[in-house]
Design a protein around this motif. Structure first.
Motif, short mmCIF file in Angstrom:
data_model
loop_
_atom_site.label_atom_id
_atom_site.label_comp_id
_atom_site.label_asym_id
_atom_site.label_seq_id
_atom_site.Cartn_x
_atom_site.Cartn_y
_atom_site.Cartn_z
N MET A 1 30.08 -15.40 22.42
CA MET A 1 31.25 -16.22 22.70
C MET A 1 32.42 -15.76 21.84
O MET A 1 32.25 -15.33 20.69
CB MET A 1 30.94 -17.70 22.41
N ILE A 2 33.62 -15.84 22.39
CA ILE A 2 34.85 -15.57 21.65
C ILE A 2 35.56 -16.89 21.45
O ILE A 2 35.81 -17.62 22.42
CB ILE A 2 35.76 -14.59 22.41
N THR A 3 35.88 -17.22 20.21
CA THR A 3 36.52 -18.49 19.89
C THR A 3 37.85 -18.26 19.19
O THR A 3 37.90 -17.57 18.15
CB THR A 3 35.61 -19.36 19.00
N LEU A 4 38.91 -18.80 19.74
CA LEU A 4 40.23 -18.76 19.10
C LEU A 4 40.56 -20.17 18.65
O LEU A 4 40.52 -21.12 19.46
CB LEU A 4 41.31 -18.26 20.08
N THR A 5 40.87 -20.33 17.38
CA THR A 5 41.17 -21.63 16.80
C THR A 5 42.56 -21.63 16.18
O THR A 5 42.81 -20.91 15.21
CB THR A 5 40.13 -22.01 15.72
N ASN A 6 43.47 -22.37 16.78
CA ASN A 6 44.84 -22.52 16.27
C ASN A 6 45.49 -21.16 16.00
O ASN A 6 46.19 -20.98 15.00
CB ASN A 6 44.85 -23.38 15.00
N VAL A 7 45.29 -20.21 16.90
CA VAL A 7 45.80 -18.85 16.70
C VAL A 7 47.31 -18.83 16.95
O VAL A 7 47.79 -19.34 17.97
CB VAL A 7 45.08 -17.86 17.63
N LEU A 8 48.02 -18.22 16.02
CA LEU A 8 49.49 -18.21 16.09
C LEU A 8 50.01 -16.84 15.69
O LEU A 8 49.54 -16.23 14.72
CB LEU A 8 50.06 -19.27 15.16
N GLU B 1 37.86 -20.99 24.10
CA GLU B 1 36.50 -20.47 24.02
C GLU B 1 36.21 -19.68 25.28
O GLU B 1 36.29 -20.20 26.39
CB GLU B 1 35.49 -21.62 23.87
N ILE B 2 35.91 -18.40 25.10
CA ILE B 2 35.56 -17.53 26.22
C ILE B 2 34.06 -17.31 26.17
O ILE B 2 33.53 -16.81 25.17
CB ILE B 2 36.29 -16.18 26.11
N GLY C 1 30.40 -14.89 16.51
CA GLY C 1 30.21 -15.46 15.19
C GLY C 1 30.84 -14.69 14.05
O GLY C 1 30.81 -15.15 12.90
N TYR C 2 31.46 -13.54 14.34
CA TYR C 2 32.10 -12.73 13.31
C TYR C 2 33.60 -13.00 13.29
O TYR C 2 34.26 -12.95 14.34
CB TYR C 2 31.87 -11.23 13.56
N ASP C 3 34.14 -13.25 12.12
CA ASP C 3 35.58 -13.44 11.97
C ASP C 3 36.25 -12.08 12.05
O ASP C 3 36.00 -11.21 11.20
CB ASP C 3 35.88 -14.10 10.61
N VAL C 4 37.11 -11.87 13.05
CA VAL C 4 37.67 -10.53 13.25
C VAL C 4 38.63 -10.15 12.12
O VAL C 4 38.89 -8.96 11.91
CB VAL C 4 38.38 -10.41 14.62
N SER C 5 39.16 -11.11 11.40
CA SER C 5 40.11 -10.80 10.33
C SER C 5 39.42 -10.33 9.06
O SER C 5 40.02 -9.61 8.25
CB SER C 5 40.97 -12.03 10.01
#
Length: 251
Positions: free
Chosen positions: A1-8, A23-24, A62-66
């Motif tokens: 799963m790809i999860t974007l949370t409050n991405v700006l 959530e993709i 589950g991995y933080d891309v940053s």
């Protein structure tokens, strides 16, 4: 799963992407659609960590891309941008071999060569693998770039407008290859598309982006709705029953 949370992402006081919460799901094809300048490619490049975030977080499997190390992230996510301009003269096989760099660091093993051959065969490029890229048609060259991404052997594949400059026949062939890759190779493919009918026919989910925000998300069947598409594209859209499923008609 790809999860974007409050991405700006802020470009100026008047132009920004987000905030985006999304959530993709894993598996299949998710198409990013929307008007020109909506922020589709920006979202894709942020997911692939080719563009930094100003706020929020993105997780892939589950991995933080940053914060994930590049060498590890390259085994989870592969990305193909619109700008594919190799100056060095390469054969198809040499190009596809670049997809193995996260594993081989330039020293290809027999296992790497087998994966390269599999990607070339999958995109029906076997007879062309010895040709140089500048000897190929646009459609053949685009298939070679996609083969390179598949050879990276990541679960998540990000493609930014891979149908650009392809005619109808080659666009159909490309989407069929991607559908097969998702189904047969177990890939999760996120693709930026301009043609809503290609998205409706080949994607499993559609994410509509407008003015830097996600405005609609759902299954392809649910998103192929005249009222939804009219709101997304700011032009009247009617969805009719075509010979192969729902068809969006602009008027």
């Amino acid at each position: 799963m790809i999860t974007l949370t409050n991405v700006l992402k802020n470009y100026s006081s008047e132009v920004q992407i987000g905030p985006v919460d999304l959530e993709i799901p894993a598996g299949g094809i998710t198409a990013l659609v929307g008007p020109n300048g909506a922020g589709k490619s920006t979202l894709l490049t942020m997911i692939g960590r080719l563009l930094g975030l100003d706020d929020g977080a993105i997780e892939v499997a589950g991995y933080d891309v940053s914060t994930t190390a590049s060498k590890d992230l390259a085994k989870i996510i592969s990305i193909l941008r619109q700008e594919n301009h190799f100056i060095t003269r390469l054969t198809v096989r040499q190009l596809v071999g670049f997809g193995r760099f996260p594993y081989s660091k330039g020293r290809l093993t027999r296992a790497d060569e087998e994966i390269i051959s599999r990607a070339i065969d999958f995109l029906h490029l076997t007879e062309l693998e010895g040709r140089y890229l500048d000897q190929l048609s646009g459609g053949q060259r685009q298939r070679a770039y996609v083969a390179m991404v598949l050879a990276q052997d990541t679960e998540y594949v990000l493609l930014d407008e891979p149908l650009n400059n392809l005619d109808m026949q080659h666009s159909v062939h490309m989407m069929r290859h991607l559908k097969e890759a998702a189904a047969e190779l177990g890939r999760t493919i996120i693709i930026v598309l301009h043609d809503i009918n290609f998205a409706g026919h080949y994607a499993d989910h559609i994410c509509a982006v407008k003015n830097g925000r996600v405005v609609e998300f759902g299954t392809a069947a649910a998103m192929m709705d005249g009222q939804i598409l009219t709101r997304v594209f700011d032009t009247p859209v009617q969805v009719i029953d075509g010979p192969n499923g729902a068809l969006a008609v602009y008027y």
